[in-house]
Design a protein around this motif. Structure first.
Motif, PDB file in Angstrom:
ATOM      1  N   GLU B 196      35.148  47.181  36.642  1.00  0.00           N
ATOM      2  CA  GLU B 196      35.939  46.180  37.362  1.00  0.00           C
ATOM      3  C   GLU B 196      35.312  45.775  38.685  1.00  0.00           C
ATOM      4  O   GLU B 196      35.417  44.634  39.093  1.00  0.00           O
ATOM      5  N   GLN B 197      34.684  46.714  39.397  1.00  0.00           N
ATOM      6  CA  GLN B 197      34.176  46.459  40.757  1.00  0.00           C
ATOM      7  C   GLN B 197      35.298  46.100  41.713  1.00  0.00           C
ATOM      8  O   GLN B 197      35.076  45.445  42.727  1.00  0.00           O
ATOM      9  N   GLY B 198      36.507  46.507  41.393  1.00  0.00           N
ATOM     10  CA  GLY B 198      37.663  46.271  42.245  1.00  0.00           C
ATOM     11  C   GLY B 198      38.646  47.401  41.999  1.00  0.00           C
ATOM     12  O   GLY B 198      38.436  48.244  41.104  1.00  0.00           O
ATOM     13  N   PRO B 199      39.739  47.443  42.742  1.00  0.00           N
ATOM     14  CA  PRO B 199      40.632  48.603  42.722  1.00  0.00           C
ATOM     15  C   PRO B 199      41.869  48.452  41.843  1.00  0.00           C
ATOM     16  O   PRO B 199      42.695  49.374  41.783  1.00  0.00           O
ATOM     17  N   ILE B 200      42.026  47.337  41.140  1.00  0.00           N
ATOM     18  CA  ILE B 200      43.329  47.042  40.538  1.00  0.00           C
ATOM     19  C   ILE B 200      43.662  47.986  39.385  1.00  0.00           C
ATOM     20  O   ILE B 200      44.735  48.583  39.334  1.00  0.00           O
ATOM     21  N   ALA B 203      44.403  51.517  40.469  1.00  0.00           N
ATOM     22  CA  ALA B 203      45.666  51.587  41.209  1.00  0.00           C
ATOM     23  C   ALA B 203      46.868  51.453  40.281  1.00  0.00           C
ATOM     24  O   ALA B 203      47.907  52.086  40.488  1.00  0.00           O
ATOM     25  N   GLN B 215      37.130  34.151  38.808  1.00  0.00           N
ATOM     26  CA  GLN B 215      37.506  33.372  39.986  1.00  0.00           C
ATOM     27  C   GLN B 215      36.418  32.388  40.368  1.00  0.00           C
ATOM     28  O   GLN B 215      35.231  32.717  40.323  1.00  0.00           O
ATOM     29  N   VAL B 265      41.972  34.783  47.335  1.00  0.00           N
ATOM     30  CA  VAL B 265      41.554  35.705  48.391  1.00  0.00           C
ATOM     31  C   VAL B 265      40.657  34.962  49.377  1.00  0.00           C
ATOM     32  O   VAL B 265      40.070  33.929  49.046  1.00  0.00           O
ATOM     33  N   GLY B 266      40.566  35.513  50.591  1.00  0.00           N
ATOM     34  CA  GLY B 266      39.721  34.897  51.610  1.00  0.00           C
ATOM     35  C   GLY B 266      39.347  35.890  52.682  1.00  0.00           C
ATOM     36  O   GLY B 266      40.153  36.743  53.056  1.00  0.00           O
ATOM     37  N   GLY B 359      36.904  38.928  39.910  1.00  0.00           N
ATOM     38  CA  GLY B 359      36.609  38.384  41.241  1.00  0.00           C
ATOM     39  C   GLY B 359      35.129  38.178  41.457  1.00  0.00           C
ATOM     40  O   GLY B 359      34.715  37.359  42.267  1.00  0.00           O
ATOM     41  N   ALA B 360      34.315  38.922  40.739  1.00  0.00           N
ATOM     42  CA  ALA B 360      32.861  38.815  40.887  1.00  0.00           C
ATOM     43  C   ALA B 360      32.304  37.890  39.817  1.00  0.00           C
ATOM     44  O   ALA B 360      32.963  37.584  38.827  1.00  0.00           O
ATOM     45  N   ASP B 382      37.958  54.024  43.067  1.00  0.00           N
ATOM     46  CA  ASP B 382      38.114  53.468  44.410  1.00  0.00           C
ATOM     47  C   ASP B 382      37.650  52.015  44.508  1.00  0.00           C
ATOM     48  O   ASP B 382      37.459  51.503  45.615  1.00  0.00           O
TER      49      ASP B 382
END
Lengths: 416, 416
Positions: B196-200, B203, B215, B265-266, B359-360, B382
């Protein structure tokens, strides 16, 4: 004290010519100067100043920090001398006037007294303080600081430049380490003429700034720690954006400084974020908040409010924060008698003037701790300094030196 | 299409062993990998992948961008192949899974089909796209971009690394420039498994992310110009503090991104002030605003509102501003059929799953333009990636590869 008659003036052309002659030593790359402390160019500038002083009949004293003292005798052998001066060293990309105007303004006073055959009761000593700029050897105002007992001489000698060369060794190498004990001299007073290095006098159309105070300074380096994360794949609620926390703290810095208008100021000139990549949310921000005020109580208040506000901001965002005090000095209140001598001189000669607070540090700020001290400021174009484009007009220089002349000579007491 | 029976699984131990074996090539300094594109280590990794593919009975295709295509034949000579893969190159301080999991996951599908003696109507092609990371040769996803017609091959060949070495020359030097025309292949579908390279997912405790969109991205580099000035001697009303203007704009960036919750996101990851000295008010600030959203209209809205808000901020402060669009790509909507195949596979095997937006950027985002495409994501610890500490569990890898297996094999159609 007997003040000079209002029609007595220094020789503005000669002062200007000397400024231009000195500026030939250690020329910069863009019309200014690179004559950093304890370089061969510094030695050459010192030799030229010494020659001019000896031509003007002065004897030259030299102390163990390389501070130079060119003395024109007074009529009373027991009277304490009036000191006047500043520094000949420059920033690596410095201007032709920052410091130099104050040293050569002191010499011009002596030359003018010689022209007019005026004697003073107290000797007058034109002074060049070593390493005011502090760029090659931190901190700034190093040798006036040792003179005033703020630093020990051993500590100063051990300062190293970027190449690891020690201050003490380089001072000896260029041949300007004297025998005289530093700080042994007693002064009746010390006067320093300096360009403003700010925009106030030019904006207000004033010839002269009568410097009543030196601003105190507080530097707090703040480190905000969040978490590096991908700017694309991290949802807004899961971000720990240290750059955003920094932005919010910077807004508070501005608000706090404005709340102490008009004399307090605040900003961050040093700002870094990590890892500083376009697609990584900053996990760390390091920046330094610079607060200044002529009142110690105001500085303390700004420091405290910054800490409370910044902690509140990072707490709300779930980040960490550390504060480190990385610099500071207390506000300076110059001697009332010396300040009055400067203000009266400007008034007497018809120069427009305003009381002003020095935002930058100067040798006078340290010497004020050991002798009655005041400063004269003249405008500089656009407030620009520490920049080769630094500029003043011949008239501004002459007006500043005129006021310096009257204040110094009145304090040294003309012998009729 | 005939889906595999729900009890059919890939061999998670073998997949993990292959990941660890590949990670020995181009080891990093902190447990991760430095196997940047077109280095000797990249060549070594490619050779190992080729050997494994040939051991699994595949033929290897190689195009002029170095893209590798390991083909397991289908039963119908006229059927379009199903492609599956990602990239073997890493960041300079990259992890062991980013990209590699998707390539070796594709290989594991073929190995599992061999184990089980399963034939598919459509060939299956395990793919390694050259230079996804873009750190040695910008931009990222370079070779899948050429494949999809986003860049010309000549332009790609002319890309230079930091030492001035050209992409085309280095591709030839390492021996992996093929003869095959880039983009000539037609695909029935393309599937990519990626961390994923993200935390979703971590979590939310989900095994599988069903990627419905990629995105869109907009990078605007902003330059605010004020005036360098001394932090001490410049009164607050006379300041043109570019750092403060930047702080105010950063607050607006955050506000604008939140207004499009939850998917937009920003942030600004890149921030610089000049001259970046503790006692100089910043005369210039340069920073890059990164906005992302799965909806093109939202990206346009955020860009426009940023411009209006930032211009208002600097106008009020008497500063100047410039905007430069330095990067961007449109949002991606993955193929509904392929996405359903991924979601159904997760459901069938009892893996917890959630729809997610990438996102990436990924190779799949470009291939989606020329073939029906979808992505499978697995959690990473993480949310950490582009970091040697990047980590996943063997179970997460196996679950992701299981879902990939089912989606690919269903699309390739099992021959009973």
């Amino acid at each position: 004290m007997a003040a000079p008659a209002q029609n007595l003036r220094i020789n503005g052309d000669r002062l200007w010519d000397s400024l231009m002659e000195m500026a030939k030593i250690g020329p910069g790359v863009a019309g200014g100067n690179n004559r950093q402390t304890l370089t061969d160019e510094d030695a050459e500038g010192r030799a030229l100043f010494q020659k001019w002083c000896e031509d003007a009949g002065c004897s030259m004293g030299l102390d163990q920090m390389g501070n130079m003292f060119a003395r024109r005798e007074g009529t009373d052998p027991d009277a304490l001398p009036v000191y006047v001066g500043s520094h000949l060293d420059t920033q690596p990309t410095g201007g032709k006037y920052d410091g130099v105007l104050g040293v050569l303004g002191g010499l011009e006073i002596i030359r003018t007294l010689n022209d007019l055959g005026i004697k003073t009761k107290h000797p007058i000593v034109a002074t060049n303080w070593t390493n005011e700029e502090g760029t090659r050897y931190a901190p700034a105002m190093l040798s006036s600081g040792v003179f005033a007992g703020m630093h020990t001489q051993d500590w100063a000698y051990d300062r190293e430049d970027a190449e690891g060369k020690k201050f003490g060794d380089e001072l000896k190498r260029i041949g300007w380490r004297g025998e005289e004990e530093v700080g042994a001299r007693k002064m009746r007073a010390f006067f320093e003429l300096h360009i403003e290095q700010g925009p106030i006098l030019e904006a207000e159309g004033k010839d002269i700034g009568v410097v009543t105070h030196g601003q105190g300074l507080s530097w707090t380096q703040i480190t905000v720690t969040g978490k590096d994360a991908h700017t694309g794949s991290t949802p807004m609620p899961m971000r720990k954006n240290a750059g955003l926390a920094m932005a919010r703290i910077l807004e508070k810095v501005d608000e706090i400084a404005w709340s102490h208008a008009p004399h307090a100021v605040g900003a961050a000139g040093h700002i870094e974020v990590f890892p500083n990549s376009r697609n990584v949310i900053p996990g760390k921000a390091v920046f330094t908040v610079d607060f200044r005020s002529p009142e110690l109580q105001v500085i303390k208040d700004m420091e405290n409010r910054l800490r409370v506000a910044a902690e509140d901001i990072v707490d709300n965002m779930g980040l960490q924060i550390e504060f480190e005090k990385v610099g500071g000095f207390d506000p300076v209140k110059f001697d009332e008698g010396c300040v009055a001598a400067v203000r009266d001189a400007a008034e007497r000669m018809g120069y427009s003037h305003t009381d002003i607070i020095s935002g930058a540090g100067h040798d006078a700020c340290w010497i004020n701790r050991v002798a009655p001290t005041a400063m004269v400021m003249c405008p500089c174009v656009d407030g620009l300094s520490h920049n080769e484009a630094e500029e003043i007009s011949k008239e501004w220089a002459a007006a500043g030196a005129d006021v310096l002349f009257h204040a110094v000579v009145e304090t040294a007491e003309i012998v009729e």
